[in-house]
Design an enzyme around this catalytic site. Structure first.
Site, PDB file in Angstrom:
ATOM      1  N   PRO A 147      -9.939   5.085  -7.691  1.00 37.14           N
ATOM      2  CA  PRO A 147     -10.350   4.041  -8.632  1.00 37.14           C
ATOM      3  C   PRO A 147      -9.574   4.107  -9.952  1.00 37.14           C
ATOM      4  CG  PRO A 147     -12.269   5.025  -7.596  1.00 37.14           C
ATOM      5  CD  PRO A 147     -11.097   5.815  -7.126  1.00 37.14           C
ATOM      6  N   GLU A 183       2.633   1.093  -1.111  1.00 38.04           N
ATOM      7  CA  GLU A 183       3.841   1.951  -1.201  1.00 38.04           C
ATOM      8  C   GLU A 183       4.607   1.672  -2.502  1.00 38.04           C
ATOM      9  OE1 GLU A 183       2.883   4.133   1.574  1.00 38.04           O
ATOM     10  OE2 GLU A 183       5.051   4.377   1.398  1.00 38.04           O
ATOM     11  N   THR A 206       4.108  -1.095  -6.066  1.00 44.22           N
ATOM     12  CA  THR A 206       4.184  -2.550  -6.296  1.00 44.22           C
ATOM     13  C   THR A 206       5.603  -2.959  -6.682  1.00 44.22           C
ATOM     14  OG1 THR A 206       3.699  -2.315  -8.638  1.00 44.22           O
ATOM     15  CG2 THR A 206       1.793  -2.602  -7.184  1.00 44.22           C
TER      16      THR A 206
END
Ligand code: FAD
Length: 408
Positions: A140, A385, A387
């Site tokens: 998170p 993988e 941005t």
């Protein structure tokens, strides 16, 4: 010199992957787009078939599990290899031409195997090789900045086990895989060098599945959120060195995986974009639009000119990606090229898919065609993988000789 033809020894692999893409992936594309979270049982038979073919060498390396830091089936001694990275790339392009969501949930093809292949020792390769392995980095509070992860691993000397605690979100194949490669820190105060990867069996006590995500695209692929509560794994499940290293040494070990996997994700975008272009060409042709390569761009109709520009964009992404995989097979440092390929192919895939939807008009937007699905599916390839923005950052750092502290 790089040779741009498909290597002869991979022609059979590409053809087999294409047949699978048509007969299994395309045939079930819409079904599992609509039935999100339902396991695509058709893949079990396919996986068994692929295992058989792998044993016979027929489809060796068609999935992500086969990539590694060196070539396992290259042209040894020639100084110019096309090995497991190139084989995986060519196979994946074909399979994703069929369906990228189904590819992502192929048994035993998870990206976690790439991490295992990059860092595992011989004994670990024996224990974990060939198993379906997911990869759990994101938390998170830690996405693009993977050095910020908070999941901890503490060695319990009395039992010889690591005890893991934390939360992992958006884990591809997290529900269906047999193993999950979990990134955790041995000491949060020690920075990046303390981050290690641990192989956690899916049924390990203390590993709790919280929920599965509902998503825009790749709905055939399960995306899981986990809690790790005093989750114990044998200390032999740590991949790489247990020492806390300097930030550069330690983190570069875990990051090495990306040099192999980013070209593969780029390849997925190339496969999806090719599917979009081929179908759009057919629709344009049915609508009477002529694409005449002998005429300059300004002498084409608007739709044909747009189509030719998209093909050029696609080809540029494809060549960058072939280069990055080829470099990995030839043991040339390829972090720069892997990120360039991922950035270019991720952006090209998203842009081509949406422009194809636009060119096809109402047909492109409806569920009667797969174009609208491909436009949804392809977006993820510009996110996971690393941005688009993160790839550009990696490229800029490398070109300018800046560290991650210098350029954030
Ligand atoms: C379907 C799906 C499957 C996934 N599968 C996996 C998986 O198997 N394993 C796994 O570990 N993770 C997985 N992920 C997570 C994925 O890797 C992250 O979503 C991605 O790394 C981005 O992290 P974030 O979502 O926290 O976004 P953030 O890092 O919060 O970024 C938000 C936005 O800010 C931009 N940004 C961030 N930092 C910078 C910067 N320094 N400069 C410029 N722009 C910046 C980003 O590019 C992005 O556009 C998956 C995600 C999805 C959606």
């Amino acid at each position: 010199m790089i040779n741009l033809e498909t290597p002869k020894k991979f022609e059979g692999l590409v053809e087999s992957a294409h047949q699978v893409a048509i007969n299994v992936f395309r045939a079930n594309s819409r079904k599992y787009d609509l039935a999100e979270h339902e396991y695509p049982k058709e893949l079990d038979m396919l996986a068994a078939l692929m295992d058989g073919m792998n044993e016979g060498g027929g489809m060796s390396g068609a999935g992500a599990g086969a990539v590694g830091s060196g070539s396992s089936n290259g042209d040894s001694g020639s100084g110019n290899r096309n090995g497991s990275n190139m084989a995986s790339l060519l196979g994946l392009i074909e399979l994703c031409w069929g369906d990228v969501g189904l590819l992502l949930t192929m048994p035993r093809q998870g990206l976690g195997q790439a991490a295992i292949a990059a860092v595992a020792d011989e004994e670990q390769l024996k224990r974990f090789g060939g198993k379906w392995a997911a990869m759990a980095i994101t938390e998170p509070e830690a996405g693009s900045d993977s050095a910020a992860i908070r999941t901890t691993a503490r060695l319990d000397e009395s039992t010889g086990e690591y005890v893991l605690n934390g939360e992992k979100i958006f884990v591809t194949s997290g529900d269906r895989a047999e193993l999950i490669v979990v990134w955790a820190t041995l000491d949060r105060s020690a920075g990046r060098g303390a981050i290690k990867s641990f192989v956690v069996p899916r049924d390990a006590p203390g590993l709790h599945l919280d929920r599965l995500e509902h998503k825009l695209g790749i709905r055939a692929s399960d995306t899981a959120n986990f809690r790790l509560e005093d989750c114990r794994v044998p200390k032999e499940n740590l991949l790489g060195s247990p020492e806390i290293q300097t930030a550069r040494e330690g983190f570069s070990g875990v990051m090495k995986t990306f040099d192999n996997t980013r070209p593969l994700v780029a390849g997925m975008a190339i496969g999806v974009a090719r599917a979009c272009l081929e179908r759009t060409r057919e629709l344009l042709s049915e609508a009477g639009v002529e694409i005449d390569y002998s005429r300059p761009l300004h002498a084409q109709g608007a739709a044909a000119a747009e189509f030719i520009a998209m093909e050029a964009d696609w080809e540029a992404a494809r060549l960058l990606t072939l280069q990055a995989a080829w470099m990995a097979d030839n043991k040339k440092p390829n972090s720069l090229q892997a990120s360039m390929a991922k950035a270019k192919a991720g952006r090209m895939g998203t842009s081509v898919a949406l422009r194809c939807v636009a060119l096809a008009g109402t047909i492109g937007y409806g569920e009667g065609e797969l174009l609208e699905k491909w436009a949804r599916d392809v977006k993820i390839l510009d996110i996971f993988e690393g941005t688009q923005q993160i790839q550009l950052l990696v490229v800029a750092r490398q070109l300018l000789g800046k560290s991650s502290a210098d350029l954030k």
